[in-house]
Design a protein around this motif. Structure first.
Motif, PDB file in Angstrom:
ATOM      1  N   GLN A  84       0.827  -1.205   0.000  1.00  0.00           N
ATOM      2  CA  GLN A  84       0.000   0.000   0.000  1.00  0.00           C
ATOM      3  C   GLN A  84       0.863   1.258   0.000  1.00  0.00           C
ATOM      4  O   GLN A  84       0.511   2.259  -0.618  1.00  0.00           O
ATOM      5  CB  GLN A  84      -0.973  -0.029   1.180  1.00  0.00           C
ATOM      6  CG  GLN A  84      -1.973  -1.182   1.035  1.00  0.00           C
ATOM      7  CD  GLN A  84      -3.239  -1.013   1.866  1.00  0.00           C
ATOM      8  OE1 GLN A  84      -3.408  -0.047   2.589  1.00  0.00           O
ATOM      9  NE2 GLN A  84      -4.144  -1.975   1.741  1.00  0.00           N
ATOM     10  N   ALA A  88       0.643   4.131  -2.846  1.00  0.00           N
ATOM     11  CA  ALA A  88       0.426   5.537  -2.488  1.00  0.00           C
ATOM     12  C   ALA A  88       1.568   6.401  -3.007  1.00  0.00           C
ATOM     13  O   ALA A  88       1.352   7.509  -3.528  1.00  0.00           O
ATOM     14  CB  ALA A  88       0.303   5.678  -0.972  1.00  0.00           C
ATOM     15  N   ILE A  99      -6.541   9.836  -2.275  1.00  0.00           N
ATOM     16  CA  ILE A  99      -6.516   8.391  -2.005  1.00  0.00           C
ATOM     17  C   ILE A  99      -7.632   8.078  -1.016  1.00  0.00           C
ATOM     18  O   ILE A  99      -7.761   8.749   0.014  1.00  0.00           O
ATOM     19  CB  ILE A  99      -5.157   7.956  -1.402  1.00  0.00           C
ATOM     20  CG1 ILE A  99      -4.019   8.204  -2.395  1.00  0.00           C
ATOM     21  CG2 ILE A  99      -5.203   6.470  -0.998  1.00  0.00           C
ATOM     22  CD1 ILE A  99      -2.617   7.925  -1.842  1.00  0.00           C
ATOM     23  N   LYS A 101      -8.598   4.997   1.190  1.00  0.00           N
ATOM     24  CA  LYS A 101      -8.044   3.695   1.618  1.00  0.00           C
ATOM     25  C   LYS A 101      -9.039   2.913   2.472  1.00  0.00           C
ATOM     26  O   LYS A 101      -9.634   3.477   3.399  1.00  0.00           O
ATOM     27  CB  LYS A 101      -6.764   3.927   2.441  1.00  0.00           C
ATOM     28  CG  LYS A 101      -6.320   2.675   3.211  1.00  0.00           C
ATOM     29  CD  LYS A 101      -5.069   2.883   4.014  1.00  0.00           C
ATOM     30  CE  LYS A 101      -4.919   1.817   5.110  1.00  0.00           C
ATOM     31  NZ  LYS A 101      -5.065   0.422   4.684  1.00  0.00           N
ATOM     32  N   GLU A 125      -1.775   4.121   7.354  1.00  0.00           N
ATOM     33  CA  GLU A 125      -2.460   5.390   7.671  1.00  0.00           C
ATOM     34  C   GLU A 125      -1.435   6.455   8.065  1.00  0.00           C
ATOM     35  O   GLU A 125      -1.506   7.604   7.650  1.00  0.00           O
ATOM     36  CB  GLU A 125      -3.481   5.190   8.802  1.00  0.00           C
ATOM     37  CG  GLU A 125      -4.710   4.395   8.388  1.00  0.00           C
ATOM     38  CD  GLU A 125      -5.855   4.511   9.391  1.00  0.00           C
ATOM     39  OE1 GLU A 125      -5.790   5.353  10.307  1.00  0.00           O
ATOM     40  OE2 GLU A 125      -6.835   3.745   9.256  1.00  0.00           O
ATOM     41  N   HIS A 127       1.722   6.593   7.264  1.00  0.00           N
ATOM     42  CA  HIS A 127       2.496   6.980   6.080  1.00  0.00           C
ATOM     43  C   HIS A 127       1.703   7.975   5.223  1.00  0.00           C
ATOM     44  O   HIS A 127       2.267   8.959   4.733  1.00  0.00           O
ATOM     45  CB  HIS A 127       2.844   5.729   5.268  1.00  0.00           C
ATOM     46  CG  HIS A 127       3.681   6.023   4.075  1.00  0.00           C
ATOM     47  ND1 HIS A 127       5.039   6.173   4.137  1.00  0.00           N
ATOM     48  CD2 HIS A 127       3.330   6.246   2.783  1.00  0.00           C
ATOM     49  CE1 HIS A 127       5.514   6.450   2.931  1.00  0.00           C
ATOM     50  NE2 HIS A 127       4.488   6.503   2.095  1.00  0.00           N
ATOM     51  N   LEU A 128       0.413   7.719   5.052  1.00  0.00           N
ATOM     52  CA  LEU A 128      -0.408   8.607   4.216  1.00  0.00           C
ATOM     53  C   LEU A 128      -0.431  10.022   4.789  1.00  0.00           C
ATOM     54  O   LEU A 128      -0.448  11.004   4.044  1.00  0.00           O
ATOM     55  CB  LEU A 128      -1.848   8.072   4.105  1.00  0.00           C
ATOM     56  CG  LEU A 128      -2.045   6.789   3.298  1.00  0.00           C
ATOM     57  CD1 LEU A 128      -3.522   6.381   3.269  1.00  0.00           C
ATOM     58  CD2 LEU A 128      -1.537   6.954   1.869  1.00  0.00           C
ATOM     59  N   HIS A 135      -6.287  12.509   1.448  1.00  0.00           N
ATOM     60  CA  HIS A 135      -6.623  11.096   1.624  1.00  0.00           C
ATOM     61  C   HIS A 135      -7.613  10.922   2.765  1.00  0.00           C
ATOM     62  O   HIS A 135      -7.753  11.796   3.619  1.00  0.00           O
ATOM     63  CB  HIS A 135      -5.362  10.271   1.922  1.00  0.00           C
ATOM     64  CG  HIS A 135      -4.818  10.528   3.283  1.00  0.00           C
ATOM     65  ND1 HIS A 135      -3.978  11.587   3.563  1.00  0.00           N
ATOM     66  CD2 HIS A 135      -5.023   9.898   4.470  1.00  0.00           C
ATOM     67  CE1 HIS A 135      -3.689  11.590   4.838  1.00  0.00           C
ATOM     68  NE2 HIS A 135      -4.306  10.585   5.427  1.00  0.00           N
ATOM     69  N   CYS A 137      -9.085   7.496   5.327  1.00  0.00           N
ATOM     70  CA  CYS A 137      -9.039   6.067   5.641  1.00  0.00           C
ATOM     71  C   CYS A 137     -10.402   5.653   6.185  1.00  0.00           C
ATOM     72  O   CYS A 137     -10.928   6.289   7.108  1.00  0.00           O
ATOM     73  CB  CYS A 137      -7.948   5.797   6.676  1.00  0.00           C
ATOM     74  SG  CYS A 137      -6.320   6.230   6.024  1.00  0.00           S
TER      75      CYS A 137
END
Ligand SMILES: NC(=O)c1ccc[n+]([C@@H]2O[C@H](COP(=O)([O-])OP(=O)(O)OC[C@H]3O[C@@H](n4cnc5c(N)ncnc54)[C@H](OP(=O)(O)O)[C@@H]3O)[C@@H](O)[C@H]2O)c1
Length: 289
Positions: A84, A88, A99, A101, A125, A127-128, A135, A137
């Protein structure tokens, strides 16, 4: 015409629902898959197909080139975080702007350290949050389409129901509501500014489910008595260990919380367990008849 939305996991349970909804809304969809022929069989010529594998960075970049939005889903596995984060990162490099997710259930993520699957989703999460790309989640509770099918089969074949989570209640969510929320977030002017913890509208126990099944089948449905946590011994692979941990957490009542996110976002109540079971039997009867 607008840029295509890249859907990962499009041939799987949830991704199929997301893809179908995007097509219904006349969106351009590109699906990322190791099995182009399966995607073609599911969606015909209505989608663009990007053959690839999360492990193959070039295929990710090719798939994401020219897209703006990414629906990100991959199966529970030891490589979920790597896969993932690679997807991303490729989205950010290819000029992606959003994004959406699919994450783990909230009770697998918070508190940390109770679920290897939840910890993996949490790492993605985190990292995003460090990428300069909008983004969101989505943390769905246990899905009816996964958790209830075996129970329904037990009832249909005249077996007593296995109370594998003891007396614990679970706020199961219909995968169609998860797909509706995902599509809402893909198409909304802006995404939610925090993880979306989504559940069904009620928490039910195995006895509640037996009651619903008894009313639908017009006969009593028994429940096998068990004591405490009964996470099945499935093996020692990552996915098996993750599933055993889910069992322990669910049996401890962690999946019983009901949130109002689905009605607040979509303007209607989530689908119920009763409706899911009733539809299942209606579809089965139609097939048989
Ligand atoms: N079930 C639940 O109660 C629940 C609750 C919360 C969160 N979740 C999350 O939901 C996700 C699972 O969703 P699902 O059940 O819809 O999945 P699924 O039905 O198992 O489908 C997996 C999809 O991933 C694709 N895929 C697998 N490996 C790939 C690879 N190496 N490269 C490219 N594509 C790959 C497959 O596509 P191809 O085979 O076509 O390549 C397939 O479309 C997990 O992340 C899980 O944590 C589930």
């Amino acid at each position: 015409m607008s840029a295509p939305i890249l859907v990962t996991g499009a041939t799987g349970r949830l991704g199929q629902l997301v893809t179908a909804r995007l097509l219904e809304q006349n969106q351009r969809v590109r699906v990322f898959t190791r099995r182009p022929e399966a995607a073609r069989a599911l969606f015909g010529a209505r989608v663009e197909i990007a053959p690839g594998d999360f492990a193959d960075r070039d295929s990710l970049h090719k798939a994401l080139a020219g897209t703006r939005k990414l629906f990100l889903l991959s199966p529970i596995s030891e490589s979920l975080v790597e896969e993932q984060i690679a997807a991303a990162g490729a989205a950010a490099i290819e000029g992606g702007s959003r994004i959406v997710k699919i994450s783990g259930s909230d009770w697998t993520i918070d508190p940390p350290g109770v679920s290897i699957s939840g910890d993996a989703h949490a790492a993605v999460e985190w990292h995003l949050r460090g990428l300069s790309i909008e983004h969101v989640c989505i943390r769905p509770n246990a899905w009816m389409q996964v958790a209830l099918l075996n129970t329904i089969r037990q009832a249909m074949t005249g077996q007593v129901l296995n109370a594998r989570h003891g007396t614990a209640r679970v706020a199961y969510i219909d995968a169609r509501d998860i797909a509706d929320v995902a599509v809402h977030q893909l198409l909304a002017p802006r995404v939610a500014d925090k993880p979306l913890i989504i559940t069904g509208n009620e928490a039910v126990s195995i006895r509640d489910i037996a009651g619903i099944l008894a009313r639908v089948l017009h006969r009593p449905i028994g429940v096998a008595e068990t004591s405490g946590s009964v996470a099945p011994l499935l093996g020692d692979g990552f996915e098996h260990r993750a599933v055993a941990q889910f069992g322990t957490l669910i049996a401890a009542g962690r999946a019983a919380t009901v949130t109002r996110v689905v009605p607040e976002l979509l303007g209607h109540a989530p689908r119920t367990v009763k409706a899911f079971i009733t539809e299942h039997f209606a579809a089965d009867a139609a097939l048989a008849g």
